[in-house]
Every structure is written in C-alpha cells, then in structure tokens.
Design a protein around this motif. Sequence first.
Motif, mmCIF file in Angstrom:
data_model
loop_
_atom_site.group_PDB
_atom_site.id
_atom_site.type_symbol
_atom_site.label_atom_id
_atom_site.label_comp_id
_atom_site.label_asym_id
_atom_site.label_seq_id
_atom_site.Cartn_x
_atom_site.Cartn_y
_atom_site.Cartn_z
ATOM 1 N N GLY A 303 0.707 -1.296 -0.153
ATOM 2 C CA GLY A 303 0.170 -0.130 -0.290
ATOM 3 C C GLY A 303 0.586 1.104 -0.108
ATOM 4 N N ARG A 304 2.191 0.986 0.709
ATOM 5 C CA ARG A 304 3.192 2.235 -0.002
ATOM 6 C C ARG A 304 3.082 2.824 -1.164
ATOM 7 N N GLN A 306 0.900 2.992 -3.021
ATOM 8 C CA GLN A 306 -0.542 4.497 -3.264
ATOM 9 C C GLN A 306 -0.539 5.732 -2.241
ATOM 10 N N ALA A 307 0.300 5.089 -1.272
ATOM 11 C CA ALA A 307 0.694 6.616 -0.101
ATOM 12 C C ALA A 307 1.541 7.493 -1.367
ATOM 13 N N GLU A 310 -0.184 9.896 -2.833
ATOM 14 C CA GLU A 310 -1.086 10.152 -2.628
ATOM 15 C C GLU A 310 -0.267 11.956 -1.841
ATOM 16 N N ILE A 327 -3.093 9.981 4.768
ATOM 17 C CA ILE A 327 -3.085 8.847 3.882
ATOM 18 C C ILE A 327 -3.215 7.559 4.120
ATOM 19 N N SER A 328 -3.522 6.405 3.390
ATOM 20 C CA SER A 328 -3.426 5.632 3.169
ATOM 21 C C SER A 328 -2.966 4.834 4.068
ATOM 22 N N GLU A 329 -1.439 4.648 4.526
ATOM 23 C CA GLU A 329 -0.997 4.133 4.986
ATOM 24 C C GLU A 329 -0.450 5.339 6.300
ATOM 25 N N SER A 330 0.024 4.157 7.447
ATOM 26 C CA SER A 330 0.469 5.622 8.902
ATOM 27 C C SER A 330 1.505 6.414 8.379
#
Length: 442
Positions: A303-304, A306-307, A310, A327-330
């Motif tokens: 998922g990074r 996508q981050a 973003e 963002i979608s990740e921490s």
Amino acid sequence: MYKKVFQISNGRKQQLIFKDRLKLVTLLTTLFIFALSIPGISYFAIIITFFCLVIPPLSKILRESITIGRKKKTIPAKSFLVALIPLFLFSITYFTAVFGYNLVDETTAIRGVVLINISYIIGYNINFKQPFNYIYVYLALIAGGVVFVYLSVNSSSVSDIIDRSAPNFWKPGEDPVNGTVLDLYSMLGTGLIPFAFYGKNQLFNSKRYNLTAIACLIVGFMSLYTSILLQGRKAIISLFVVLATTTLFKLKSVEKKDVRNFYVFLLIFLSLLLIVTFDTVAGAIFKNFEIFNRLQNEGLESGRYQAWAEILTAMPNHLFGGRAFPISESYAHNIWLDVFYDGGFLPMSLLLIFHILHIKPTLRIVFSNLPETIIILIICAMVPTLIGFQGEPVIQASLFYFATSCCFFGLVMRLSQITDLYDTVNEEPSGSEIEMENKLQR
C-alpha cells in the motif's frame, strides 16, 4: 651512536603501532555500543567517540580548508563541509518542525540534531593507515544493530511477537522493535554475506580475511534468521540485489578463480530461488515458513505505492508538513516523502541535497584504484542502504539507524578523497602498500 638512533626509531615505531591499534579497538568498541541502541549508554558512547576522534584533529582539517595567499590550495575538506551544511540545516529545520507539531518531544529533537551531525563528522574523521581497518569499522556499526534486533526477537516468546514487532530487548515494556527496524538492519546484515565470499584481496592476508569472513557470515545469517522469523521480505530481496550488483562488478575481474567462486555462489542462490518458486518436495518444506508464503502471495505489492502518490499529489498544497492531510498508510515508507509529510518541503529538499552530494564520491570509489575489497564493501553497504531509504520511514523508525547511515556517508566521503593513494595497488601489492602508508604518514 647509530645503534642508539635505531633503537629510538624502532621504539617510536612500536609506540605508533600500539597507538593505532588502541585507537582502532576504542573506535570499534564505541561504535558497536552506539549501534546497540542502548538507552542513554549508546548516546554517551557516540559523544565519547566524537570528543576522542574528532576534536584533536579538527583544527587541522579546518586549516586545510583555507586558501593561503594567492595560491589556491587543494581543499580536501571542502566536499565534506559542503555536504555538512545541508545536513546541519536539515536537522535544525526538520526537528524544529516536528517538535512544533508535537510529533516528538524536546529531548528527542535535541538528541536528533546532535546525533545526526556528529555521526557524519565522525565518519569523515575515521582515517587509518591500513585501508582494511575501514572494514572493521563498518562491521562494528552493522553488527551492533543486528545484535540488538536479534536479541529483541529471540528473547521474546511467540505470543509476544505481534504484527511483525517484538519487545525491545533494552525496554521490554515500551518501544517495540517493529518490522521497519528489523528490515533496515537485516538488509545491511545480509549484504555482508556476498562480501564474505567476494571480498578477498591480495593485500588482505588469508588469516585476516578468514576471520573477517566468518564474522560477516555470522552477522549475515543472524539477519536472515530474524528476517525469516518476522516475515521480512526486504532483507531477502536486498540480498539478491546486492548479489547481482557485486556480480556485475566482479565480472571485470581478471582472476578466473574469483569469477568461478562467484558463479558457484550465484548458482546456490538461484537454486534456492527455484526451490521456493516451484512446487517441489523441497519447495513444500520451505513453504512452511510464513515469509515464503508472504513473498509468493504478495510479492512486492504494498500500500506504500498508493501513499507515495497521495503525498506527491498533495505536496504543492501542503508545503509545511505536519501531517496536514490523510494518507492510506501510517507512513509514506520513503525517507524523503516521510520527512516531507512530517516536516515539510524545506527539510526534505535539504536531505535530498545531502544524499545527492554523495553520488559522485560513491562513483569515484567504485571506479577507483582502491583495493577491490574496499570497493565491494561500499557496494554491499550502499545498495541495502538505498533500498531501505526508498522503502521505509527511516528517521521515524530508528534515529540510531539514520545516524549510522550518516556515519557511513561520512566514511564514503573520506574514502573518496584518498583514492589517489592506492594507485597500482593490484599490480604491486607489497610496494604499493608501503607507498600508501608513507603518503598517509606525510
């Protein structure tokens, strides 16, 4: 009279040898303790290293950086000072920003500024007459971090390991060793495995090489073990990338024996890859390990990515960081994008400039006449470092690791400025070594 002069000269030589060995042992010990990430003690160790190693010759280095009269003198410390300025500005702007946004406390911010800068200065000031002492320095830095991760993972029960995180060996009740820290140190550790097989050089005597190779293999396989236990993919991927990179470098070697050893080692790893990939009996055994299931099912998907998209999309509208947008990740899982997400565009730019300034020194080392052992070490260290930067929130995960990387870049800058001392080293080993030592002494 001549006998007396000879005795004085010989005594002076023995005194210098003892002094150099004491300096090396002290440096290796303090760097190892620093990399162990022991609360309080590791910070104290790097401070001691700074005052013992840097302060005495600092005035000399600054004098070398001054132009005398109309004659423009060669400035050996110029590149170092040019790189230190953006690093210093980065540490000030970044930690001021993240402290202002309440992302770190005041103590962490101050220690961050101090650790980052003195680590780089220490790396640049490491200077030995024997080039292979640099190998021991790097090994001490990496071994400390790998041992810390290994102790944290193996001192924990299976029930304590949650979401690829293990309790911190030094502070079991807080600051767990997460998958990011594991991956970062494991990548550096596994990078020592190719070096153990490919690093032998004609100036590196067999006994010394064998002991060093054994130490590198121990650290490397400790990294592999902890990585497999906590399902870390990057260490294995990094190992193959380092192997491929060093293979390309070694292919130009004129030593047929070295190339043959290379192909044997490459064949072993390709065989392991085939075993994992294909559904054979041996493959079924390996698939009992979760890490291989993770590699087979997820591959490099994450998922990074996508981050990253973003953050890059939102960057023009949020130049001051502070995690002002979701963002979608921490984390962004990229050292430069994570610095932007927390601290803003200015700290990210300064850090990027600092790293770009070390591209030329690295290439100068790779294409220099330095002993092949040193060049392979730099490759085995630089490749996993860059992979870690590209895929992990380095500073947020471990300030000690980032400080270690700064020390390594300082070492690279130093080595790039003394490559002319190793001319024709592969043609006349013994004479070249003597000439090198004489130049360094002058």
